[in-house]
Design a protein around this motif. Structure first.
Motif, short mmCIF file in Angstrom:
data_model
loop_
_atom_site.label_atom_id
_atom_site.label_comp_id
_atom_site.label_asym_id
_atom_site.label_seq_id
_atom_site.Cartn_x
_atom_site.Cartn_y
_atom_site.Cartn_z
N ASP A 17 0.81 -1.23 0.00
CA ASP A 17 0.00 0.00 0.00
C ASP A 17 0.84 1.27 0.00
OD1 ASP A 17 -2.34 -1.46 -0.04
OD2 ASP A 17 -2.53 -1.48 2.14
N ASP A 18 2.10 1.17 0.43
CA ASP A 18 2.98 2.33 0.45
C ASP A 18 3.72 2.52 -0.87
OD1 ASP A 18 2.30 2.91 3.09
OD2 ASP A 18 3.81 1.51 3.86
N GLY A 19 3.48 1.64 -1.83
CA GLY A 19 4.12 1.76 -3.13
C GLY A 19 5.45 1.04 -3.26
N ALA A 20 5.85 0.30 -2.24
CA ALA A 20 7.09 -0.47 -2.32
C ALA A 20 6.83 -1.75 -3.10
CB ALA A 20 7.62 -0.81 -0.93
N THR A 21 7.76 -2.11 -3.98
CA THR A 21 7.66 -3.36 -4.71
C THR A 21 8.51 -4.39 -3.97
OG1 THR A 21 7.41 -2.21 -6.80
CG2 THR A 21 8.06 -4.52 -6.92
N LYS A 22 7.93 -5.54 -3.71
CA LYS A 22 8.62 -6.60 -2.97
C LYS A 22 8.70 -7.84 -3.83
CE LYS A 22 7.39 -4.66 1.43
NZ LYS A 22 6.94 -4.88 2.78
N ALA A 23 9.81 -8.54 -3.68
CA ALA A 23 10.02 -9.78 -4.44
C ALA A 23 10.37 -10.90 -3.48
CB ALA A 23 11.16 -9.59 -5.43
N HIS A 24 9.85 -12.07 -3.76
CA HIS A 24 10.23 -13.29 -3.05
C HIS A 24 10.73 -14.25 -4.14
CE1 HIS A 24 9.16 -17.31 -1.11
NE2 HIS A 24 10.22 -16.84 -0.48
N VAL A 25 11.97 -14.70 -3.99
CA VAL A 25 12.61 -15.54 -5.00
C VAL A 25 12.95 -16.89 -4.40
CG1 VAL A 25 14.59 -15.73 -6.56
CG2 VAL A 25 13.62 -13.49 -6.06
N VAL A 26 12.66 -17.96 -5.14
CA VAL A 26 13.06 -19.31 -4.75
C VAL A 26 13.83 -19.91 -5.91
CG1 VAL A 26 12.27 -21.59 -4.02
CG2 VAL A 26 10.98 -19.55 -3.34
N VAL A 27 15.09 -20.29 -5.65
CA VAL A 27 15.93 -20.94 -6.64
C VAL A 27 16.02 -22.42 -6.25
CG1 VAL A 27 18.19 -21.03 -7.74
CG2 VAL A 27 17.24 -18.83 -7.03
N THR A 32 18.08 -28.68 -3.08
CA THR A 32 17.71 -27.71 -2.04
C THR A 32 17.05 -26.50 -2.69
OG1 THR A 32 18.53 -26.55 -0.09
CG2 THR A 32 19.90 -26.43 -2.05
N ALA A 33 16.42 -25.70 -1.87
CA ALA A 33 15.79 -24.47 -2.35
C ALA A 33 16.44 -23.29 -1.65
CB ALA A 33 14.29 -24.48 -2.09
N LEU A 34 16.93 -22.35 -2.42
CA LEU A 34 17.54 -21.13 -1.90
C LEU A 34 16.50 -20.02 -2.01
CD1 LEU A 34 20.87 -21.49 -3.88
CD2 LEU A 34 20.46 -22.18 -1.51
N THR A 35 16.31 -19.25 -0.96
CA THR A 35 15.30 -18.20 -1.00
C THR A 35 15.91 -16.84 -0.69
OG1 THR A 35 14.70 -18.45 1.33
CG2 THR A 35 13.48 -19.79 -0.25
N GLY A 36 15.28 -15.82 -1.22
CA GLY A 36 15.71 -14.46 -0.95
C GLY A 36 14.54 -13.51 -1.13
N ARG A 37 14.67 -12.36 -0.52
CA ARG A 37 13.64 -11.32 -0.62
C ARG A 37 14.31 -10.01 -0.96
NH1 ARG A 37 8.92 -13.40 1.49
NH2 ARG A 37 9.21 -15.20 2.82
N GLY A 38 13.63 -9.21 -1.75
CA GLY A 38 14.14 -7.91 -2.11
C GLY A 38 13.02 -6.89 -2.13
N THR A 39 13.38 -5.63 -1.92
CA THR A 39 12.40 -4.55 -1.90
C THR A 39 12.95 -3.35 -2.66
OG1 THR A 39 11.64 -5.25 0.29
CG2 THR A 39 11.01 -3.04 -0.41
N ALA A 40 12.08 -2.68 -3.40
CA ALA A 40 12.44 -1.44 -4.09
C ALA A 40 11.40 -0.39 -3.72
CB ALA A 40 12.47 -1.65 -5.59
N HIS A 41 11.87 0.80 -3.37
CA HIS A 41 10.99 1.91 -3.01
C HIS A 41 11.11 3.01 -4.05
CE1 HIS A 41 10.41 0.31 1.07
NE2 HIS A 41 11.69 -0.01 1.00
N HIS A 42 9.99 3.64 -4.36
CA HIS A 42 10.05 4.78 -5.27
C HIS A 42 10.29 6.05 -4.45
CE1 HIS A 42 5.87 5.25 -3.92
NE2 HIS A 42 5.96 6.50 -4.32
N GLN A 43 10.84 7.02 -5.07
CA GLN A 43 11.05 8.32 -4.41
C GLN A 43 9.71 9.05 -4.36
OE1 GLN A 43 13.97 9.37 -3.07
NE2 GLN A 43 14.72 7.33 -3.58
N ALA A 44 9.50 9.82 -3.31
CA ALA A 44 8.22 10.52 -3.13
C ALA A 44 7.91 11.45 -4.31
CB ALA A 44 8.25 11.31 -1.83
#
Length: 68
Positions: A17-27, A32-44
């Motif tokens: 809701d705040d406009g941040a884009t979030k990613a959940h990655v599973v390799v 085995t499964a490797l996981t990671g999360r990332g976030t990108a925020h836009h400037q106001a």
């Protein structure tokens, strides 16, 4: 000797809701499964354009899933 492997990657992208884009990655390495999360925020001051944060968030999630 050359060596080739294949990895399956699942990438889930969503925007909060705040406009941040979030990613959940599973390799999936096959053993085995490797996981990671990332976030990108836009400037106001930036216009809110759909999908603009997808690539940075995905890249950050992939980087974290691979331990970098």
């Amino acid at each position: 000797m050359s060596h080739t492997t294949e990895r399956k990657v699942r990438l889930h992208l969503f925007e909060d809701d705040d406009g941040a884009t979030k990613a959940h990655v599973v390799v999936d390495t096959g053993t085995t499964a490797l996981t990671g999360r990332g976030t990108a925020h836009h400037q106001a001051a930036d216009a809110r354009v759909p999908d603009t944060g997808d690539e940075p968030a995905a890249g950050r999630g992939l980087r974290k899933s691979l331990g970098n």
